[in-house]
Scaffold this active site. Structure first.
Site, PDB file in Angstrom:
ATOM      1  N   ASP A  36     -14.892 -10.413   8.769  1.00 46.23           N
ATOM      2  CA  ASP A  36     -13.507  -9.973   8.134  1.00 46.23           C
ATOM      3  C   ASP A  36     -13.396  -8.735   8.327  1.00 46.23           C
ATOM      4  O   ASP A  36     -14.138  -7.658   8.209  1.00 46.23           O
ATOM      5  CB  ASP A  36     -13.818 -10.112   6.660  1.00 46.23           C
ATOM      6  CG  ASP A  36     -13.964 -11.595   6.088  1.00 46.23           C
ATOM      7  OD1 ASP A  36     -13.065 -12.388   6.778  1.00 46.23           O
ATOM      8  OD2 ASP A  36     -14.518 -12.074   5.139  1.00 46.23           O
ATOM      9  N   HIS A  55      -1.492 -16.312  -2.636  1.00 48.74           N
ATOM     10  CA  HIS A  55      -1.323 -15.618  -3.588  1.00 48.74           C
ATOM     11  C   HIS A  55      -0.454 -16.019  -4.621  1.00 48.74           C
ATOM     12  O   HIS A  55       0.028 -15.488  -5.596  1.00 48.74           O
ATOM     13  CB  HIS A  55      -0.769 -14.278  -3.153  1.00 48.74           C
ATOM     14  CG  HIS A  55      -1.398 -13.610  -1.915  1.00 48.74           C
ATOM     15  ND1 HIS A  55      -1.285 -13.970  -0.688  1.00 48.74           N
ATOM     16  CD2 HIS A  55      -2.629 -12.456  -2.046  1.00 48.74           C
ATOM     17  CE1 HIS A  55      -2.262 -13.242   0.138  1.00 48.74           C
ATOM     18  NE2 HIS A  55      -2.923 -12.578  -0.692  1.00 48.74           N
ATOM     19  N   ILE A 103     -11.025 -19.321   4.332  1.00 49.12           N
ATOM     20  CA  ILE A 103     -11.348 -18.035   4.971  1.00 49.12           C
ATOM     21  C   ILE A 103     -12.615 -17.563   4.211  1.00 49.12           C
ATOM     22  O   ILE A 103     -13.054 -16.523   4.839  1.00 49.12           O
ATOM     23  CB  ILE A 103     -10.052 -17.099   4.373  1.00 49.12           C
ATOM     24  CG1 ILE A 103      -8.727 -17.805   4.631  1.00 49.12           C
ATOM     25  CG2 ILE A 103     -10.378 -15.601   4.756  1.00 49.12           C
ATOM     26  CD1 ILE A 103      -8.852 -17.872   6.645  1.00 49.12           C
ATOM     27  N   GLY A 104     -13.081 -18.257   3.440  1.00 55.69           N
ATOM     28  CA  GLY A 104     -14.422 -17.706   3.046  1.00 55.69           C
ATOM     29  C   GLY A 104     -15.032 -17.901   1.598  1.00 55.69           C
ATOM     30  O   GLY A 104     -15.779 -18.780   1.081  1.00 55.69           O
ATOM     31  N   GLU A 118      -2.954 -13.534   7.684  1.00 52.21           N
ATOM     32  CA  GLU A 118      -2.420 -13.874   6.544  1.00 52.21           C
ATOM     33  C   GLU A 118      -0.967 -13.945   6.995  1.00 52.21           C
ATOM     34  O   GLU A 118      -0.204 -12.954   7.214  1.00 52.21           O
ATOM     35  CB  GLU A 118      -2.493 -12.613   5.570  1.00 52.21           C
ATOM     36  CG  GLU A 118      -2.016 -12.734   4.299  1.00 52.21           C
ATOM     37  CD  GLU A 118      -2.230 -11.947   3.281  1.00 52.21           C
ATOM     38  OE1 GLU A 118      -1.631 -10.968   3.043  1.00 52.21           O
ATOM     39  OE2 GLU A 118      -3.530 -11.744   3.025  1.00 52.21           O
ATOM     40  N   CYS A 166      -8.600  -1.669 -11.106  1.00 52.61           N
ATOM     41  CA  CYS A 166      -9.233  -0.351 -10.532  1.00 52.61           C
ATOM     42  C   CYS A 166     -10.493  -1.107  -9.582  1.00 52.61           C
ATOM     43  O   CYS A 166     -10.850  -1.794  -9.833  1.00 52.61           O
ATOM     44  CB  CYS A 166      -9.870   0.255 -11.699  1.00 52.61           C
ATOM     45  SG  CYS A 166      -8.718   0.802 -12.984  1.00 52.61           S
ATOM     46  N   LYS A 189       0.804  -1.299   0.136  1.00 55.30           N
ATOM     47  CA  LYS A 189       0.123  -0.029   0.339  1.00 55.30           C
ATOM     48  C   LYS A 189       0.878   1.009   0.036  1.00 55.30           C
ATOM     49  O   LYS A 189       1.863   1.343   0.800  1.00 55.30           O
ATOM     50  CB  LYS A 189      -0.769   0.134   1.357  1.00 55.30           C
ATOM     51  CG  LYS A 189      -2.089  -1.196   1.320  1.00 55.30           C
ATOM     52  CD  LYS A 189      -3.038  -0.477   1.434  1.00 55.30           C
ATOM     53  CE  LYS A 189      -4.058  -1.759   1.037  1.00 55.30           C
ATOM     54  NZ  LYS A 189      -5.264  -1.289   0.348  1.00 55.30           N
ATOM     55  N   TRP A 245     -13.007   1.176   2.672  1.00 52.85           N
ATOM     56  CA  TRP A 245     -12.935   0.754   1.121  1.00 52.85           C
ATOM     57  C   TRP A 245     -13.997   1.367   0.470  1.00 52.85           C
ATOM     58  O   TRP A 245     -14.540   1.178  -0.366  1.00 52.85           O
ATOM     59  CB  TRP A 245     -12.760  -0.752   0.685  1.00 52.85           C
ATOM     60  CG  TRP A 245     -11.556  -1.258   1.326  1.00 52.85           C
ATOM     61  CD1 TRP A 245     -10.484  -0.836   1.582  1.00 52.85           C
ATOM     62  CD2 TRP A 245     -11.241  -2.907   1.169  1.00 52.85           C
ATOM     63  NE1 TRP A 245      -9.441  -1.743   1.683  1.00 52.85           N
ATOM     64  CE2 TRP A 245      -9.789  -2.908   1.849  1.00 52.85           C
ATOM     65  CE3 TRP A 245     -11.931  -3.789   1.071  1.00 52.85           C
ATOM     66  CZ2 TRP A 245      -9.215  -4.298   2.100  1.00 52.85           C
ATOM     67  CZ3 TRP A 245     -11.305  -5.136   1.034  1.00 52.85           C
ATOM     68  CH2 TRP A 245     -10.114  -5.325   1.785  1.00 52.85           C
ATOM     69  N   CYS A 275      -5.842  -9.557   6.889  1.00 49.97           N
ATOM     70  CA  CYS A 275      -4.970  -9.579   5.718  1.00 49.97           C
ATOM     71  C   CYS A 275      -3.595  -9.244   5.852  1.00 49.97           C
ATOM     72  O   CYS A 275      -3.079  -8.492   5.016  1.00 49.97           O
ATOM     73  CB  CYS A 275      -5.582  -9.022   4.255  1.00 49.97           C
ATOM     74  SG  CYS A 275      -7.025  -9.730   3.832  1.00 49.97           S
TER      75      CYS A 275
END
Ligand code: GLN
Ligand code: ZN
Length: 754
Positions: free
Chosen positions: A601, A696, A436-437, A667, A518, A121, A563, A645
């Protein structure tokens, strides 16, 4: 050498950067067509030139006077800077010649099994950058800022061009250097930057923006001094504006003022109060100030009268002939234009400003400050006034509920007491296995989801079929705690936003996250409440199919907040509390439907941390409280899970424990056990599922690998505290990888139980 004369007209308007993707995500299509070899390199590059031209023209057409160049990027501007400085790791086999798109994308995305740079990030935003890997020696590969500035000069004229560079200090901070190592490397970078800047100055680019947002973060020992030394040396090469954003520069303000640079760029939106306080202490008479007064991070229309008053206040310390006005940060974080949002209610639409509208606001502001009464001002202010009166924003019932939350509503029975109740009900083996779902999102599934409106019956049938398939698969693999797989969701925030009042979804509100990716954040404009149960139908059905426990799956208040674009007329913590109450209601409904466990979550819990540590405790307090509001109504025998995460918990373990979830999955698959040490030292009381493999990557973990990971956890944590799960949701993976990976995970857990 003397620098070219500074062209600077009073109250010039500018922005630190402009969005790259454009309406309809033009850039995304360009990139993806090139990546999938549907277009040639030449056609791609031609498309990029057209897009860059259009990006510059849009800014000029909206009256922006001082337009950034060099802010466009094929993938990421930190990567561009790394490439300019010759930071290409050896594994990419670079010969040292000119760097084109192919190598750029190889570093960004990996190639032929060669892993890409790590992505993370960018400050506290949802933009991601590539973490530079530094070579032993830097070298200038190409003066890209100069090429970009020349390109922009052709389109908008030299007098309107502002070359933008990521500054060397922030560049090294982003490469994760600290302290004396940072200082040494900075010394080595300075001559290269000097060369780049000299060449720009020699071509008549009078003022150059050096982005140094790291100045708004906490700096370590000696780092500010290293920064100062670097800019002392760089300043003679060109006229520099040291540009900061995302916060205030209070701790480094005096250092900045004493630098021999041409000017400073400060954020008066996020950093408003502290930066104003700095100005009150005086602003150097030889410097320019670029004041960020309209918001580059959020979508609400600026109150122009208030902004005008703010600029006037700033102008009492800095005369207008040395003052420019702009957005608080790059407009990269905003969608392109509100004009694309014809489906939004008109009152809401009138309250919004995306990138193009920000440029309009700057034009109006500059006009008004020069004493005009610009056309459009009254209309803008009227739209804002209308929004303030808009009744659809308010729900008294919701406000009253938030006001009535008591401390005991956020408290469950003590963990030590509820644990045996849950164990007796769930009868799980030791080292219980779960996921995790989400399960893989196949093309058929995406197709089925598109039927939702057109053919609801077919949609429902497809979703039920998928849930049944996923449940049977998990039973067959032998997992202990099942999930329904989230087939009805394409986005874990949008899915809930669509089912709550107070949320709006845009059609074209895309914001770049990284490369071609995006996101379209929902807009939280009013008081939030559920329109009805949001997940009960699917989860009740899933539980009806099996004897094993199915874990309900919700997104937590902080993640929804992080978010989304969030209203600013009430504090964030209050919005969080409203969302939390809605989630609390959903938990109750899931209990009624017979579920024995619910996962909430909080993927983005850590991202919400303020950039400065001194601001952390306040955030942590209300963020934890919001989770506890969401879960505080759960029965003691209901097991509450959460998922995050990341795994850097050292600095916030107390907050994590205070959330009081029964089980947390994290994570951790890529970190080296440092976490377990933290947990042991802290004596973390609840249960924890360290991700035993990395979702990942497409690699399938072996049984031995899983056992190894679990042994690592068990060396630090008691057996009855450990769960076994992958490190995140499986939705981006394919079944070919997921099925063998989960089989090995289950087998590894079984071996250890013996
Ligand atoms: N439950 C979500 C999933 O499995 C969690 C995603 C996330 O952590 N980002 O997809
Ligand atoms: Zn995750």
């Amino acid at each position: 050498m003397s620098n070219p004369p500074i062209r600077f007209s009073p109250l010039t308007t500018t922005v630190p950067g402009y969005p790259r993707v454009a309406t309809s995500r033009v850039y995304k299509s360009l990139l993806e067509r090139f990546w999938s070899q549907k277009t040639s390199l030449e056609a791609f590059e031609e498309g990029v030139r057209e897009l860059r031209t259009e990006r510059l023209r849009v800014q000029r057409e909206h009256g922006l006077e001082w337009i950034p160049s060099g802010d466009f990027s094929l993938y990421d501007h930190v990567l561009d800077t790394a490439l300019m400085l010759g930071c290409v790791p050896e594994r990419f086999g670079w010969s040292g010649d000119a760097i084109g798109p192919e190598l750029t994308f190889a570093l960004a995305r990996g190639k032929d099994g060669v892993p890409p740079l790590e992505m993370t990030k960018w400050f506290d935003t949802n933009y991601h950058y590539l973490v530079p890997e530094l070579p032993d020696r830097f070298r200038l590969t190409a003066n890209r800022p100069l090429e970009d500035a020349r390109f922009a000069r052709e389109i908008v004229g030299v007098e309107h061009v502002k070359p933008v560079l990521l500054g060397p200090f922030t560049f090294l901070k982003l490469a994760r250097l600290e302290g004396s190592e940072l200082a040494t490397r900075l010394d080595a970078l300075v001559p290269i930057y000097e060369e780049v800047l000299r060449e720009l100055a020699a071509e008549g680019f009078g003022l150059i923006q050096m982005d140094e947002p790291s100045l708004v973060t906490d700096l370590g020992e000696g780092e500010l001094e290293a920064f100062r030394r670097a800019y002392e040396r760089l300043a003679p090469a060109a006229s520099l504006i040291v540009q900061t954003y995302y916060g205030d520069v209070a701790p480094s303000y005096d250092t900045l003022c004493a630098l021999p640079v041409a000017g400073l760029g400060l954020d008066f939106v996020r950093g408003r109060d502290r930066n104003l306080a700095c100005l009150q202490g005086g602003f150097p008479a030889d410097k320019l100030l670029v004041a960020g007064v309209v918001d580059g991070r959020n979508v609400w229309r600026t109150d122009l009268e208030a902004a005008k008053a703010l600029v006037q206040e700033i102008a009492s310390f800095v005369p207008p002939e040395r003052l420019a006005i702009g957005s608080s940060c790059s407009l990269l974080h905003l969608p392109e234009t509100v004009a694309s949002e014809q489906a939004l209610p008109s009152a809401l639409r009138g309250a919004l400003a995306f990138a193009q509208e920000r440029l309009e606001e700057l034009r109006l502001l500059a006009g008004a400050l020069r004493g005009e009464r610009p056309e459009g001002w009254d209309i803008a202010q009227a739209a804002l006034a209308a929004w303030r009166e808009e009744a659809s924003r308010f729900d008294e019932r919701v406000q009253a509920r938030v006001a009535a939350i008591r401390e005991e509503d956020t408290r469950r029975m003590a963990y030590a007491q509820r644990r045996p109740l849950q164990d007796a009900r769930l009868k799980l083996p030791m080292l219980p296995t779960t996921t995790i779902g989400s399960f893989p999102q196949t093309p058929e599934l995406r197709k089925a989801r598109r039927l939702r409106e057109a053919d609801p019956a077919a949609y429902e049938a497809a979703i039920r079929e998928e849930i049944e398939r996923v449940i049977r698969l998990q039973e067959e693999i032998g997992l202990d705690v099942l999930v329904h797989g989230e087939p009805e969701r394409n986005d874990m925030v949008q899915f809930f936003g669509d089912q709550m009042k107070g949320f709006a979804t845009t059609e074209e509100g895309w914001v770049q996250s990284y490369g071609s990716r995006c996101v379209r954040p929902p807009i939280i404009f009013g008081d939030v409440d559920r329109l009805g149960p949001m997940t009960v139908k699917e989860l009740r059905y899933a539980q009806s199919l099996t004897e094993r426990p199915v874990k309900g799956m919700l997104t937590g208040p902080i993640t929804i907040l992080q978010w989304s674009f969030v209203r600013e007329d009430i504090p964030r913590r209050e919005v969080a509390a409203q969302i939390a109450l809605a989630i609390r209601d959903e938990v109750r409904d899931l209990e009624e439907a017979g579920l024995s466990m619910v996962q909430i979550d909080e993927a983005a819990f850590r991202e919400g941390l303020p950039l400065r540590r001194e601001d952390w405790p306040e955030y942590a307090a209300w963020a934890v409280r919001s989770f506890r509001i969401a879960t505080g109504g759960a029965r003691p025998e209901t097991q509450i899970h959460t998922h995050m995460c990341y795994s850097e918990f050292g600095d916030m373990i107390e907050s994590i424990a205070a959330m009081d979830a029964d089980v947390i999955s994290i994570e951790d698959a890529r970190s080296e056990g440092a976490l377990f040490e933290t947990l042991r030292e802290f004596r973390y009381p609840q249960q924890i599922g360290p991700g035993v493999y990395d979702i990942h990557s497409p690699n399938v973990p072996s049984v031995e690998f899983v056992e190894e990971r679990l042994r690592g956890a068990l060396a630090c944590l008691p057996l009855d505290q450990v769960w076994v799960n992958p490190d995140c949701g499986l939705k981006t993976r394919r079944y070919e990888e997921v099925v063998p990976a989960l089989r090995n995970m289950v087998e590894g857990a079984r071996n250890l139980r013996r």
